[in-house]
Design a protein around this motif. Structure first.
Motif, mmCIF file in Angstrom:
data_model
loop_
_atom_site.group_PDB
_atom_site.id
_atom_site.type_symbol
_atom_site.label_atom_id
_atom_site.label_comp_id
_atom_site.label_asym_id
_atom_site.label_seq_id
_atom_site.Cartn_x
_atom_site.Cartn_y
_atom_site.Cartn_z
ATOM 1 N N LEU A 71 -10.006 33.389 37.577
ATOM 2 C CA LEU A 71 -9.657 33.715 36.407
ATOM 3 C C LEU A 71 -9.644 35.244 36.021
ATOM 4 C CD1 LEU A 71 -8.830 32.528 33.172
ATOM 5 C CD2 LEU A 71 -11.528 31.870 33.202
ATOM 6 N N SER A 72 -11.221 35.535 36.444
ATOM 7 C CA SER A 72 -11.194 36.912 36.365
ATOM 8 C C SER A 72 -10.361 37.764 36.826
ATOM 9 C CB SER A 72 -12.656 37.367 37.040
ATOM 10 O OG SER A 72 -13.834 36.574 36.315
ATOM 11 N N ASN A 80 -4.093 44.869 33.050
ATOM 12 C CA ASN A 80 -3.470 45.665 33.557
ATOM 13 C C ASN A 80 -2.140 46.047 33.327
ATOM 14 O OD1 ASN A 80 -5.480 47.167 35.047
ATOM 15 N ND2 ASN A 80 -5.426 46.339 36.880
ATOM 16 N N GLU A 81 -1.348 44.839 33.217
ATOM 17 C CA GLU A 81 0.208 44.919 32.641
ATOM 18 C C GLU A 81 0.117 45.568 30.953
ATOM 19 O OE1 GLU A 81 2.967 43.923 34.138
ATOM 20 O OE2 GLU A 81 2.002 43.335 35.877
ATOM 21 N N VAL A 82 -0.775 45.064 30.409
ATOM 22 C CA VAL A 82 -1.009 45.759 29.144
ATOM 23 C C VAL A 82 -1.283 47.293 29.250
ATOM 24 C CG1 VAL A 82 -1.783 45.852 26.825
ATOM 25 C CG2 VAL A 82 -1.496 43.533 27.913
ATOM 26 N N ASN A 83 -2.259 47.694 30.093
ATOM 27 C CA ASN A 83 -2.432 49.041 30.267
ATOM 28 C C ASN A 83 -1.379 49.945 30.715
ATOM 29 O OD1 ASN A 83 -5.071 48.496 29.621
ATOM 30 N ND2 ASN A 83 -5.863 48.318 31.688
ATOM 31 N N LYS A 90 -4.812 52.067 35.182
ATOM 32 C CA LYS A 90 -5.046 50.977 35.722
ATOM 33 C C LYS A 90 -6.400 50.699 36.137
ATOM 34 C CE LYS A 90 -2.813 48.105 39.099
ATOM 35 N NZ LYS A 90 -2.043 48.007 40.458
ATOM 36 N N PHE A 91 -7.006 49.525 35.963
ATOM 37 C CA PHE A 91 -8.718 48.996 36.102
ATOM 38 C C PHE A 91 -8.572 48.596 37.528
ATOM 39 C CE2 PHE A 91 -12.341 46.290 35.885
ATOM 40 C CZ PHE A 91 -13.217 47.296 35.168
ATOM 41 N N ASP A 92 -9.600 48.875 38.218
ATOM 42 C CA ASP A 92 -9.902 48.415 39.629
ATOM 43 C C ASP A 92 -10.266 47.008 39.602
ATOM 44 O OD1 ASP A 92 -10.535 47.375 42.091
ATOM 45 O OD2 ASP A 92 -11.970 49.546 42.671
ATOM 46 N N CYS A 93 -9.781 45.937 39.621
ATOM 47 C CA CYS A 93 -9.966 44.541 39.617
ATOM 48 C C CYS A 93 -11.290 43.885 40.409
ATOM 49 C CB CYS A 93 -8.693 43.602 39.784
ATOM 50 S SG CYS A 93 -7.588 43.734 38.527
#
Ligand code: FAD
Length: 106
Positions: A71-72, A80-83, A90-93
């Motif tokens: 989920l996370s 990230n799609e919105v970013n 992009k955020f590092d997941c």
């Protein structure tokens, strides 16, 4: 109308934090409730173009409510799609827990 930026920050905080504390092995009821929460967003989120785009994205990327990790990651990827759409970094997941659960380790 709501402030889309403030609403966004508050909503992402709620969603990522809720995902960070979602069970590793959720019960069927917990999974169903999480799915309802996520599926309600494109219908109720009070920024209609945000809601529409999020709904479109979800059509191609089904929510993963199987457990905390999945989920996370799913949520991180949607964020990230919105970013990307907004020209944000992009955020590092891999850093989702550090940001939303454990806090920085140093
Ligand atoms: P935010 O994007 O709000 O992020 C808050 C914090 O989350 C960041 O500081 C960072 O620490 C962390 N973070 C960033 N990326 C990730 C990630 N991928 N995973 C985990 N943590 C992360 N705004 C629009 O203008 N147009 C839209 O169409 C739009 N659609 C949206 C759809 C949804 C479902 C939501 C919840 C919000 C939407 N927003 C939209 C708002 C937008 O995403 C931002 O919340 C807003 O622009 C404020 O951005 P921010 O730079 O303060 O950080």
């Amino acid at each position: 109308p709501p402030d889309v930026e403030q609403l966004g920050r508050a909503t992402w905080t709620f969603l990522h934090t809720t995902a960070a504390y979602y069970p590793e092995r959720p019960t069927p009821t917990q999974r169903a409730n999480m799915l309802s929460l996520i599926r309600a967003l494109p219908l109720l989120y009070p920024c209609s173009h945000c809601a529409d785009d999020f709904g479109e994205d979800m059509k191609n990327n089904a929510p993963d409510v199987s457990g905390r990790a999945g989920l996370s990651r799913w949520l991180c990827e949607r964020h990230n799609e919105v970013n990307a759409k907004l020209g944000k970094e992009k955020f590092d997941c891999g850093k989702t827990d550090e940001r939303w659960k454990d806090g920085p380790t140093d």
